[in-house]
Design an enzyme around this catalytic site. Structure first.
Site, mmCIF file in Angstrom:
data_model
loop_
_atom_site.group_PDB
_atom_site.id
_atom_site.type_symbol
_atom_site.label_atom_id
_atom_site.label_comp_id
_atom_site.label_asym_id
_atom_site.label_seq_id
_atom_site.Cartn_x
_atom_site.Cartn_y
_atom_site.Cartn_z
ATOM 1 N N ALA A 1 0.851 -1.193 0.000
ATOM 2 C CA ALA A 1 0.000 0.000 0.000
ATOM 3 C C ALA A 1 0.890 1.247 0.000
ATOM 4 O O ALA A 1 2.098 1.154 0.228
ATOM 5 C CB ALA A 1 -0.885 0.002 1.235
ATOM 6 N N GLN B 1 1.124 3.506 2.206
ATOM 7 C CA GLN B 1 1.739 3.639 3.539
ATOM 8 C C GLN B 1 2.349 2.320 4.016
ATOM 9 O O GLN B 1 2.373 2.030 5.207
ATOM 10 C CB GLN B 1 0.720 4.168 4.543
ATOM 11 C CG GLN B 1 0.448 5.654 4.379
ATOM 12 C CD GLN B 1 1.707 6.501 4.528
ATOM 13 O OE1 GLN B 1 2.576 6.208 5.348
ATOM 14 N NE2 GLN B 1 1.832 7.542 3.714
ATOM 15 N N SER B 2 2.879 1.520 3.095
ATOM 16 C CA SER B 2 3.464 0.232 3.460
ATOM 17 C C SER B 2 4.717 0.404 4.316
ATOM 18 O O SER B 2 5.694 1.020 3.881
ATOM 19 C CB SER B 2 3.819 -0.543 2.191
ATOM 20 O OG SER B 2 4.645 -1.647 2.506
ATOM 21 N N ASN B 3 4.690 -0.171 5.519
ATOM 22 C CA ASN B 3 5.896 -0.211 6.356
ATOM 23 C C ASN B 3 6.900 -1.187 5.773
ATOM 24 O O ASN B 3 8.111 -1.001 5.893
ATOM 25 C CB ASN B 3 5.540 -0.664 7.772
ATOM 26 C CG ASN B 3 4.516 0.237 8.409
ATOM 27 O OD1 ASN B 3 4.767 1.416 8.587
ATOM 28 N ND2 ASN B 3 3.351 -0.306 8.731
ATOM 29 N N CYS C 1 7.454 -1.757 2.582
ATOM 30 C CA CYS C 1 8.191 -1.097 1.502
ATOM 31 C C CYS C 1 9.263 -0.166 2.073
ATOM 32 O O CYS C 1 10.404 -0.159 1.607
ATOM 33 C CB CYS C 1 7.231 -0.335 0.588
ATOM 34 S SG CYS C 1 6.253 -1.442 -0.466
#
Ligand code: PLP
Length: 326
Positions: free
Chosen positions: A72, A74-76, A78
């Site tokens: 997403a 706001q992917s942590n 990534c």
């Protein structure tokens, strides 16, 4: 349990394990402890670095030049992949759901600062964009290493089997025993690793995965497959059963509700510890509800999996008053 899986040093030591006396007094009904995987070593921490320690070692062994993954906006996962790539001297390509500007700031800003190339998929399904990025890189003579959503492949999940062992050693050293463990689950890798680690040590307690998005049939099937594959990789005969709860999803992934807000404010104001709006706030809301309903008691470990950088992308939802804080 096989202990010799190669790892790349992204973790600089064990994360703290400690009690939450003021939060426990506020909640009542159970003694809550916390495992601080929000404090893993790189770029504001989180659970994905434990998986990436093993994934990066695998990528380097295969001669990879770039890490490619997806999530997403706001992917942590990534953001931590970008940090791991920087530390290992690899390129990093992140294929993000949706369009630029969907939910700016927070992790997107950190992805940029960490030097990742961002590719916006333009849709919720990032599969085709991911394939395009991989084939473009290969055509340019690079050797990309593809990491699935959340790093949830057996080599990554193994990081949580080893994390279980780290936690069990800390608990033993502090002379305590947990009756239950509660954590946020989504792509199943953390759950699979914990199940394998707990199974290898024949731990008798209960592991409660609080789903932040998927209903039980889907998530349980994914987690079960991944648990079996991770158990095979690490030569563990009987992984621990993991319970999944899907009562806390509300309106869906990343959509804050009042229970999420209560959990975020309560832990911050009783202990000075931040949980995040997407994963750990929801898992803590599950812990609060299960304790209030008498389904959790004794010594309960809340396994904090990180994510607080996303708070800065949820200002509108969080600049609210909340009156029942500790
Ligand atoms: C990714 C993530 C999780 C879920 O872990 P999975 O292994 O994908 O199930 C939980 N908490 C945070 C903060 C995360 O970023």
């Amino acid at each position: 349990m096989r202990m010799d899986l190669p790892f790349y040093p992204l973790l600089l030591g064990p994360t703290p394990l400690h009690p939450l006396p003021r939060f426990s007094a506020w909640l009542g009904g159970a003694e809550i402890w916390i495992k601080r995987d929000d404090l893993t070593a790189l770029a504001l921490g989180g659970n994905k670095l434990r998986k990436l320690a093993y994934l990066v070692a695998d990528a380097l062994a295969q001669g990879a030049t770039d890490l490619v993954t997806t999530g997403a906006a706001q992917s942590n996962h990534c953001r931590q992949t970008a940090a791991a790539a920087a530390r290992a001297g690899l390129g990093c390509h992140l294929v993000l759901r949706g369009q630029p500007g969907d939910r700016p700031g927070g992790n997107v800003l950190l992805d940029h600062i960490l030097g990742a190339d961002l590719h916006w998929a333009g849709s919720p399904d990032t599969g085709p964009a991911m394939e395009r990025v991989l084939s473009d890189l290969r055509a340019a003579g690079r050797r990309p290493y593809a990491i699935t959503l959340g790093g949830s492949m057996p080599v990554g999940a193994a990081g949580y089997a080893y994390a279980w062992r780290e936690m069990a050693e800390q608990a033993r050293a502090q002379g305590i025993d947990f009756d239950a463990v509660v954590f946020a689950t989504s792509s199943g890798g953390t759950q699979a690793g914990l199940a394998v680690g707990a199974g290898a040590s024949h731990w008798p307690g209960a592991i409660h995965g609080i789903s932040v998005d998927h209903k039980i049939p889907d998530l349980a099937a994914v987690a079960e497959r991944l648990t079996q594959a991770t158990a095979e990789l690490l030569a563990v005969d009987r992984p621990h059963p993991v319970v999944v709860h899907d009562d806390y999803i509300g309106d869906g992934y990343g959509i804050l509700n009042d229970a999420d807000r209560e959990a975020i404010f309560a832990l911050a104001r009783s202990e000075g510890i931040l949980v995040d709006p997407v994963y750990t706030g929801r898992a803590l809301a599950g812990l609060i509800d299960l304790t209030r309903r008498g389904m959790l008691a004794g010594r309960v470990l809340f396994w904090h999996t990180g994510g607080a950088p996303a708070l800065f992308a949820y200002e509108k939802e969080l600049f609210t008053t909340f009156t029942e804080s500790p």
